[in-house]
Design a protein around this motif. Structure first.
Motif, short mmCIF file in Angstrom:
data_model
loop_
_atom_site.label_atom_id
_atom_site.label_comp_id
_atom_site.label_asym_id
_atom_site.label_seq_id
_atom_site.Cartn_x
_atom_site.Cartn_y
_atom_site.Cartn_z
N ASN A 142 2.46 8.44 -1.49
CA ASN A 142 3.74 8.73 -2.15
C ASN A 142 3.47 8.84 -3.65
O ASN A 142 2.65 8.09 -4.19
CB ASN A 142 4.74 7.61 -1.88
N THR A 143 4.15 9.76 -4.31
CA THR A 143 3.95 9.90 -5.75
C THR A 143 5.29 9.99 -6.48
O THR A 143 6.29 10.46 -5.92
CB THR A 143 3.13 11.16 -6.12
N LYS B 154 3.55 7.87 8.04
CA LYS B 154 4.85 8.44 7.64
C LYS B 154 4.62 9.62 6.70
O LYS B 154 3.61 9.66 5.98
CB LYS B 154 5.67 7.40 6.87
N LYS B 155 5.56 10.56 6.69
CA LYS B 155 5.47 11.70 5.77
C LYS B 155 5.59 11.17 4.34
O LYS B 155 6.48 10.38 4.04
CB LYS B 155 6.60 12.68 6.07
N LYS C 185 0.82 -1.22 0.00
CA LYS C 185 0.00 0.00 0.00
C LYS C 185 0.85 1.27 0.00
O LYS C 185 0.38 2.33 -0.41
CB LYS C 185 -0.93 0.01 1.22
N GLU C 186 2.09 1.16 0.51
CA GLU C 186 2.95 2.34 0.56
C GLU C 186 3.67 2.60 -0.77
O GLU C 186 4.36 3.61 -0.91
CB GLU C 186 3.98 2.20 1.69
N ASN C 187 3.50 1.70 -1.74
CA ASN C 187 4.08 1.94 -3.06
C ASN C 187 3.50 3.22 -3.64
O ASN C 187 2.36 3.59 -3.34
CB ASN C 187 3.80 0.77 -4.00
N ASN D 30 9.47 19.77 0.38
CA ASN D 30 9.48 18.30 0.47
C ASN D 30 9.29 17.61 -0.87
O ASN D 30 8.72 16.53 -0.95
CB ASN D 30 8.41 17.81 1.47
N VAL D 31 9.72 18.29 -1.93
CA VAL D 31 9.68 17.69 -3.26
C VAL D 31 11.11 17.44 -3.73
O VAL D 31 11.96 18.30 -3.58
CB VAL D 31 8.95 18.61 -4.27
#
Length: 259
Positions: free
Chosen positions: A31-32, A229-230, A3-5, A253-254
């Motif tokens: 996450n992107t 998580k961020k 799921k964190e992918n 944060n990019v």
């Protein structure tokens, strides 16, 4: 599938960041990874075969980064290649196509304008969408040169204004009451467009609808990232990152990377 992918997104350049913004706003914990293929922009003047080739290459890059879903944040790539991508790769795809349906259903003058690339307007998928609304007059206009100016960062320039005037004023004269933006680059032109057309003409783009569909598909597959998580936002470009950074307002944060 973890799921964190990340959610993977690609476009012929920086324009699909207008879609990324909507996806990130709706799904901030995700996450992107965004791929800007600016070196090959614009896709709208390329052949269908070239568009399928480039879209496949972009997809493979995003799959190598373990993307759990891929957003084709490009109208031209969606309308010309998404059928082939879905047949070839075992990953959910979200496409973006001109929002003809809501404009056609809501139009009072029964006349809508669409500003898009040649590749989108010539595509089979676009013609199918148009044929669903035989009672509505659709004024099509190819946005020659607009994508390249945006890719160069030349948004607020006299050249851009002259091009937009030449494309929009004939539509206004034909009594449109909706203007559909059929390219993910074009939302960055909305401030100029609003200055050039009467205020009663509504402008529609597809960003919010794409974000909602992405969320729906992730929920249906139980792939929503529930981690605290961020989230990480990574942008890959094969051109200079300055225009990307400017369009994202130097968002914090990019991470920017070359490929």
């Amino acid at each position: 599938m973890n799921k964190e992918n990340p959610i993977g997104l690609f476009d012929s350049g920086v324009g699909g960041t207008s879609i990324w913004k909507e996806v990130h706003a709706l799904l901030p914990n995700e996450n992107t990874i965004y791929l800007a293929d600016s070196k090959n922009a614009p896709y709208g003047i390329k052949s269908k075969e070239e568009i399928i080739f480039l879209s496949s290459k972009n997809t493979e890059f995003l799959l190598e980064q373990n993307s759990k879903i891929i957003v084709v944040a490009c109208n031209t790539a969606t309308t010309n290649a998404i059928k082939e991508l879905r047949a070839k790769y075992d990953v959910p795809f979200i496409g973006i196509e001109p929002a003809i349906k809501p404009a056609a259903l809501q139009s009072k003058t029964q006349t809508i304008g669409i500003l898009a690339t040649k590749g989108t307007l010539n595509s089979e998928l676009f013609h199918k969408s148009v044929s669903n609304h035989p009672d509505v007059k659709i004024i099509e206009q190819i946005g020659h040169g607009l994508v390249q100016l945006i890719e160069n960062g030349d948004i607020n320039t006299p050249e851009m204004e002259e091009l937009l005037k030449s494309y929009l004023i004939p539509m206004v004269e034909k009594n449109i009451d909706y203007l559909v933006l059929g390219c993910s680059h074009y939302p960055y032109l909305i401030p100029q467009i609003k200055r050039l057309i009467p205020s009663h003409i509504k402008i529609i783009d597809s960003g919010e609808a794409v974000a909602k569909q992405t969320k729906r598909i992730l929920e249906s597959l139980n792939l929503i990232n529930g981690s605290n998580k961020k989230s990480s936002q990574i942008f890959y470009t094969n051109s200079e990152p300055e225009v990307l950074q400017k369009l994202l307002n130097y968002e914090q944060n990019v991470v920017y990377k070359s490929f």
